[in-house]
Design a protein around this motif. Structure first.
Motif, PDB file in Angstrom:
ATOM      1  N   LEU A  71       0.843  -1.187   0.000  1.00 23.53           N
ATOM      2  CA  LEU A  71       0.000   0.000   0.000  1.00 23.53           C
ATOM      3  C   LEU A  71       0.881   1.241   0.000  1.00 23.53           C
ATOM      4  O   LEU A  71       1.920   1.266   0.661  1.00 23.53           O
ATOM      5  CB  LEU A  71      -0.897   0.020   1.243  1.00 23.53           C
ATOM      6  CG  LEU A  71      -2.032  -0.999   1.236  1.00 23.53           C
ATOM      7  CD1 LEU A  71      -2.549  -1.235   2.637  1.00 23.53           C
ATOM      8  CD2 LEU A  71      -3.145  -0.516   0.325  1.00 23.53           C
ATOM      9  N   THR A  73       0.481   5.730  -0.103  1.00 24.39           N
ATOM     10  CA  THR A  73      -0.387   6.909  -0.103  1.00 24.39           C
ATOM     11  C   THR A  73      -0.618   7.346  -1.546  1.00 24.39           C
ATOM     12  O   THR A  73       0.332   7.475  -2.316  1.00 24.39           O
ATOM     13  CB  THR A  73       0.252   8.047   0.706  1.00 24.39           C
ATOM     14  OG1 THR A  73       0.549   7.566   2.016  1.00 24.39           O
ATOM     15  CG2 THR A  73      -0.665   9.250   0.801  1.00 24.39           C
ATOM     16  N   SER A  74      -1.871   7.570  -1.890  1.00 25.25           N
ATOM     17  CA  SER A  74      -2.203   7.873  -3.292  1.00 25.25           C
ATOM     18  C   SER A  74      -1.609   9.190  -3.774  1.00 25.25           C
ATOM     19  O   SER A  74      -1.443   9.383  -4.971  1.00 25.25           O
ATOM     20  CB  SER A  74      -3.718   7.860  -3.493  1.00 25.25           C
ATOM     21  OG  SER A  74      -4.339   8.778  -2.621  1.00 25.25           O
ATOM     22  N   HIS A 147      -5.210   5.479  -0.115  1.00 24.23           N
ATOM     23  CA  HIS A 147      -4.041   4.704  -0.551  1.00 24.23           C
ATOM     24  C   HIS A 147      -4.317   3.983  -1.864  1.00 24.23           C
ATOM     25  O   HIS A 147      -5.465   3.830  -2.266  1.00 24.23           O
ATOM     26  CB  HIS A 147      -3.671   3.657   0.508  1.00 24.23           C
ATOM     27  CG  HIS A 147      -2.890   4.216   1.643  1.00 24.23           C
ATOM     28  ND1 HIS A 147      -3.411   5.110   2.542  1.00 24.23           N
ATOM     29  CD2 HIS A 147      -1.604   4.005   2.028  1.00 24.23           C
ATOM     30  CE1 HIS A 147      -2.495   5.423   3.429  1.00 24.23           C
ATOM     31  NE2 HIS A 147      -1.386   4.763   3.140  1.00 24.23           N
TER      32      HIS A 147
END
Length: 191
Positions: A71, A73-74, A147
């Motif tokens: 994962l 953070t977007s 995420h």
């Protein structure tokens, strides 16, 4: 049964699921910090330049086909660069690599200055001194909350050393020692 049918079935149960309540983000992190995670450096390359990010969310997904995930953070520019590369290598950091981890986790240029690495067959940096590495092409990217779940198709993987892995627990870095290993060391000391 599709997702909509499963949700309908769950909401028609004798004990319906209540709406979630708002959680304090700090409390959420504190509670989840009580679960130890491995520390992995995800690397890729843009031409000759290595890029990477430290994650604590690396996981095995499937044996057939062999898939792993992490994962990110977007809004992370690094994860965008890794996605653009279309591939990545998961470098499992060793317990003696805490300082390297801290160096690579800081933002900005120069993170890889002085770091020893070589290219994998896919063209991803494999760091020296790690426990293991997993070389992947990006199989899927799924948006989840704030995420992105990045799923990799494993092309090659290898155990690089017998070192113990670097762990993150309750906001601190540390390592792992099994009870059996500690007992064996104590027994050997008595002789």
């Amino acid at each position: 049964m599709n997702r909509a049918e499963r949700v309908q079935t769950m909401t028609s149960l004798e004990h319906p699921i209540p709406e979630p309540v708002a959680l304090d983000p700090r409390h959420f992190r504190t509670v989840l910090g009580n679960y130890p995670t491995g520390v992995v450096m995800i690397t890729a390359s843009e031409g000759e330049e290595p890029v990477g990010m430290v994650v604590g969310s690396f996981s095995s997904v499937s044996l057939d086909p062999p898939l792993v995930s992490f994962l990110a953070t977007s809004t992370s520019p690094t994860q965008e660069r890794i996605q653009q590369a279309g591939r990545f290598c998961a470098n499992v950091l060793a317990a003696d690599q805490e300082m390297l981890c801290r160096k690579l986790a800081r933002p900005g240029p120069g993170r890889f200055d002085g770091v020893e690495w070589e290219l994998s067959s896919l063209g991803n940096p494999v760091l020296d001194g790690i426990v293991a590495w997993i070389d992947c092409s990006i199989h899927d990217v799924i948006e989840i909350g704030d995420h992105n779940l990045i799923v990799g198709r494993v092309h090659e993987l290898r155990v690089a050393s017998s070192k113990t892995p670097l762990l993150f627990f309750r906001g601190q870095y540390g390592d792992y020692s099994s009870t059996a290993m500690l007992l064996l060391e104590r027994l050997l000391e008595w002789q």
